[in-house]
Scaffold this motif. Structure first.
Motif, PDB file in Angstrom:
ATOM      1  N   ASP A   6     -54.184   9.469 -21.069  1.00 30.94           N
ATOM      2  CA  ASP A   6     -54.261   9.396 -22.526  1.00 30.94           C
ATOM      3  C   ASP A   6     -55.663   9.766 -23.009  1.00 30.94           C
ATOM      4  O   ASP A   6     -55.819  10.430 -24.035  1.00 30.94           O
ATOM      5  N   PHE A   7     -56.687   9.349 -22.277  1.00 26.50           N
ATOM      6  CA  PHE A   7     -58.060   9.731 -22.627  1.00 26.50           C
ATOM      7  C   PHE A   7     -58.216  11.243 -22.645  1.00 26.50           C
ATOM      8  O   PHE A   7     -58.765  11.818 -23.595  1.00 26.50           O
ATOM      9  N   GLN A   8     -57.727  11.910 -21.598  1.00 26.89           N
ATOM     10  CA  GLN A   8     -57.869  13.361 -21.509  1.00 26.89           C
ATOM     11  C   GLN A   8     -57.085  14.057 -22.616  1.00 26.89           C
ATOM     12  O   GLN A   8     -57.542  15.073 -23.166  1.00 26.89           O
ATOM     13  N   ALA A   9     -55.919  13.538 -22.963  1.00 25.34           N
ATOM     14  CA  ALA A   9     -55.116  14.141 -24.027  1.00 25.34           C
ATOM     15  C   ALA A   9     -55.815  14.010 -25.379  1.00 25.34           C
ATOM     16  O   ALA A   9     -55.867  14.961 -26.161  1.00 25.34           O
ATOM     17  N   VAL A  10     -56.343  12.817 -25.672  1.00 28.17           N
ATOM     18  CA  VAL A  10     -57.058  12.617 -26.938  1.00 28.17           C
ATOM     19  C   VAL A  10     -58.278  13.518 -27.007  1.00 28.17           C
ATOM     20  O   VAL A  10     -58.561  14.139 -28.047  1.00 28.17           O
ATOM     21  N   LYS A  11     -59.007  13.626 -25.917  1.00 31.30           N
ATOM     22  CA  LYS A  11     -60.198  14.482 -25.893  1.00 31.30           C
ATOM     23  C   LYS A  11     -59.836  15.942 -26.129  1.00 31.30           C
ATOM     24  O   LYS A  11     -60.510  16.654 -26.894  1.00 31.30           O
ATOM     25  N   LEU A  12     -58.770  16.413 -25.495  1.00 35.26           N
ATOM     26  CA  LEU A  12     -58.342  17.801 -25.664  1.00 35.26           C
ATOM     27  C   LEU A  12     -57.985  18.071 -27.120  1.00 35.26           C
ATOM     28  O   LEU A  12     -58.363  19.107 -27.684  1.00 35.26           O
ATOM     29  N   ILE A  13     -57.263  17.156 -27.731  1.00 38.25           N
ATOM     30  CA  ILE A  13     -56.877  17.314 -29.137  1.00 38.25           C
ATOM     31  C   ILE A  13     -58.098  17.277 -30.036  1.00 38.25           C
ATOM     32  O   ILE A  13     -58.255  18.111 -30.943  1.00 38.25           O
ATOM     33  N   VAL A  28     -40.361   8.041 -23.452  1.00 37.86           N
ATOM     34  CA  VAL A  28     -41.129   9.203 -23.887  1.00 37.86           C
ATOM     35  C   VAL A  28     -42.420   9.282 -23.080  1.00 37.86           C
ATOM     36  O   VAL A  28     -43.213   8.341 -23.079  1.00 37.86           O
ATOM     37  N   ASN A  29     -42.613  10.391 -22.402  1.00 39.79           N
ATOM     38  CA  ASN A  29     -43.816  10.611 -21.597  1.00 39.79           C
ATOM     39  C   ASN A  29     -44.283  12.032 -21.808  1.00 39.79           C
ATOM     40  O   ASN A  29     -43.743  12.970 -21.219  1.00 39.79           O
ATOM     41  N   LEU A  30     -45.276  12.215 -22.649  1.00 40.21           N
ATOM     42  CA  LEU A  30     -45.774  13.553 -22.957  1.00 40.21           C
ATOM     43  C   LEU A  30     -47.001  13.865 -22.114  1.00 40.21           C
ATOM     44  O   LEU A  30     -47.898  13.016 -21.978  1.00 40.21           O
ATOM     45  N   ASN A  31     -47.058  15.073 -21.549  1.00 41.57           N
ATOM     46  CA  ASN A  31     -48.291  15.464 -20.885  1.00 41.57           C
ATOM     47  C   ASN A  31     -49.281  15.961 -21.929  1.00 41.57           C
ATOM     48  O   ASN A  31     -48.944  16.140 -23.102  1.00 41.57           O
ATOM     49  N   LYS A  32     -50.515  16.199 -21.528  1.00 39.55           N
ATOM     50  CA  LYS A  32     -51.546  16.509 -22.516  1.00 39.55           C
ATOM     51  C   LYS A  32     -51.311  17.846 -23.201  1.00 39.55           C
ATOM     52  O   LYS A  32     -51.672  18.022 -24.364  1.00 39.55           O
ATOM     53  N   GLN A  33     -50.685  18.792 -22.509  1.00 41.46           N
ATOM     54  CA  GLN A  33     -50.397  20.079 -23.138  1.00 41.46           C
ATOM     55  C   GLN A  33     -49.308  19.929 -24.190  1.00 41.46           C
ATOM     56  O   GLN A  33     -49.366  20.548 -25.260  1.00 41.46           O
ATOM     57  N   GLU A  34     -48.327  19.085 -23.919  1.00 39.11           N
ATOM     58  CA  GLU A  34     -47.284  18.817 -24.910  1.00 39.11           C
ATOM     59  C   GLU A  34     -47.881  18.125 -26.135  1.00 39.11           C
ATOM     60  O   GLU A  34     -47.545  18.432 -27.282  1.00 39.11           O
ATOM     61  N   LYS A  35     -48.770  17.165 -25.890  1.00 39.72           N
ATOM     62  CA  LYS A  35     -49.434  16.479 -27.000  1.00 39.72           C
ATOM     63  C   LYS A  35     -50.249  17.463 -27.844  1.00 39.72           C
ATOM     64  O   LYS A  35     -50.264  17.387 -29.071  1.00 39.72           O
ATOM     65  N   LEU A  36     -50.929  18.384 -27.164  1.00 42.80           N
ATOM     66  CA  LEU A  36     -51.730  19.364 -27.897  1.00 42.80           C
ATOM     67  C   LEU A  36     -50.856  20.252 -28.768  1.00 42.80           C
ATOM     68  O   LEU A  36     -51.204  20.544 -29.921  1.00 42.80           O
TER      69      LEU A  36
END
Length: 518
Positions: free
Chosen positions: A53-60, A20-28
């Protein structure tokens, strides 16, 4: 009635599932759906593990407003600082730190004695409290920890400022009776336990994660950590949907409530399955394809007379509608306005550019498919919303497949490389998919190994969209890919290239994420 807080770890523990590899937009997009579902806490990731992962958490954290956003950190100042940088703009910053407590972890992994484990936990809880409104501390492998020591360290971290104490069954070893007794012991033997809430976090290695979680709340826990579809490390985590519906249906027995909107369960399951590539098994409780199917004649007879004879859960309760999934709602002559209204009904926000792209894909589909369903439209929307088109990547330009007289298949493909070059290749294989994949492997510069290939339909009917999912290995890392198209071979080719592009994305996001078993 006791209010049970739902802590969702789909985006952290769930994403640690192999492949499983989600990009930050998918995570959002998953985080937004979790917010609609009504989860109290979203564990968005592990910021110290990688820049991606840092950028994804920050975006969320910057986007989600109605759920608390938290992130995982080891008991290290660097991890805690990184988590704060990612979470500082969320309305209620909360951190989740952990340290193992069991004898086997203390001796072989940490190489710490009991006092060192206590001192390290207290120091890092105190440090975290200086930045975060709420601090959650987890005793990794709590279920295999000596109860007196567990009580001792919990008392110490609560005094240091921990407001949530999580007691995980990290390796899925314990039984409901044992897990419940652990919570009962802690509740009765930690003098300051009234200053914190207790939380469960159960893995499903022996198939008892949900039962263990319920045993936890029966003995004092008021927060359950779980994931959509039960995804997670190894055999996964406690399944959110199973716990939520069990507490609702058996409200006569369980005096507990949650803040979940149960009608959003099916859509939450669908988006997680689609974006992670982890298909839900047909007989999965609550959200499996067969969960509300009745084949035996005696069952069908009873259902016709009274649905409650064999159906304890109404499909509508969790957002399953037999009508919605298979009914034509838009067609070849539908306009942009009608399409836009339908998109709004999914509660997914599209920019004008995204809406135009989605509408264009919809019109292309209506040229080939007579009946366009909600599932088709939702699939198109998710492809648009989660497309990482801003990265350099491979793009399938064209392909041909020809069957030869000797039983072999010849595939010719044309691919645009990340450098913008058109590269063509032709190979022969024993089947169409094999030939296609061999041709792709000859063009891309990365050495890949196909681990798994799946093909399914979106909805039913002979003109249904095809959805392909693959898992590949590159440099000892697994990556999943997906592709959706009217043609099964196009879907298959796109899935393989999508998986390779996810590898490129991970390279751009720096080091791969660490696996953390809290």
């Amino acid at each position: 009635m006791t209010d049970i807080k739902i802590f969702d770890t789909t985006l952290r523990d769930g994403e640690q599932s192999p492949g499983v590899n989600l990009n930050k937009q998918e995570k959002l997009e998953i985080a937004k759906q979790l917010e609609r579902l009504g989860v109290d806490v979203i564990e968005a990731g592990f910021p110290a593990s990688s820049e991606g992962d840092f950028q994804a958490v920050k975006l969320i954290a910057d986007t989600i407003k109605n759920s608390t956003v938290t992130a995982l950190a080891r008991t290290k100042k660097h991890d805690i600082d990184r988590a704060y940088e990612a979470l500082k703009n969320t309305p209620n910053p909360r951190i989740h730190i952990f340290l193992a407590t069991s004898p086997i972890h203390r001796e072989f992994k940490l190489k710490m004695d009991k006092q060192k484990v206590i001192d390290t936990s207290v120091e890092m809880v105190t440090y975290s409290k200086s930045m975060f409104n709420e601090v959650e501390w987890s005793a990794e492998d709590a279920s295999r920890t000596e109860l007196p020591f567990l009580a001792e360290i919990i008392e110490a971290v609560i005094d240091a400022g921990a407001a949530i104490i999580n007691l995980p069954d990290t390796v899925g070893y314990t039984t409901p009776k044992e897990y419940g007794e652990m919570f009962k012991y802690v509740s009765e033997n930690v003098p300051n336990i009234d200053k914190a809430i207790l939380s469960t976090h159960c893995h499903n290695d022996l198939g008892m994660a949900v039962a263990n979680s319920v045993a936890g709340i029966e003995n004092g826990a008021t927060q359950i950590e779980c994931s959509i579809n039960g995804i997670g490390e190894r055999a996964g985590n406690a399944a959110l949907e199973e716990i939520a519906v069990a507490l609702h249906i058996r409200g006569d027995f369980y005096p507990y409530t949650t803040n979940l909107n149960l009608q959003e369960i099916k859509r939450s399951s669908d988006i997680v399955a689609k974006l992670t590539g982890m298909t839900v098994q047909p007989n999965k409780a609550i959200i499996g394809r067969n969960a509300y199917a009745h084949e035996a004649g005696i069952h069908q007879d009873g259902m016709l007379k009274n649905s409650e004879t064999y159906e304890i859960i109404s499909p509508a309760l969790v957002g399953v509608s037999a009508d919605t999934a298979n009914t034509l709602f838009l067609g070849k002559h539908s306009g942009r306005h009608a399409f836009k209204d339908k998109v709004k009904s999914f509660k997914v926000e599209l920019t004008e550019e995204e809406l135009s792209a989605a509408f264009s894909s919809f019109k292309e589909l209506t040229d080939h498919k007579k009946e366009v369903t909600d599932d088709d439209i939702y699939s198109i929307i998710m492809e648009i919303k989660t497309d990482a088109s801003n990265i350099e990547r491979y793009v399938l330009n064209n392909f041909e497949v020809n069957y030869e007289q000797d039983g072999l298949t010849k595939a010719h493909i044309d691919v645009v490389t990340p450098a913008g070059e058109h590269v063509s290749h032709e190979v022969t294989g024993s089947g169409s998919v094999e030939a296609l994949y061999k041709a792709i492997q000859e063009i891309i510069r990365e050495k890949t190994n196909l681990l798994d290939y799946q093909l399914s339909s979106v909805g039913g009917g002979k003109d249904a969209l095809a959805e392909s999912r693959v898992q590949i290995k590159i440099n000892d890392q697994q990556f999943s890919g997906r592709g959706t198209a009217q043609d099964v071979l196009a879907a298959s080719a796109n899935a393989y290239i999508n998986a390779v592009n996810r590898y490129l994305m991970s390279e751009q996001a720096a080091a791969p994420a660490e696996s953390v078993n809290a």
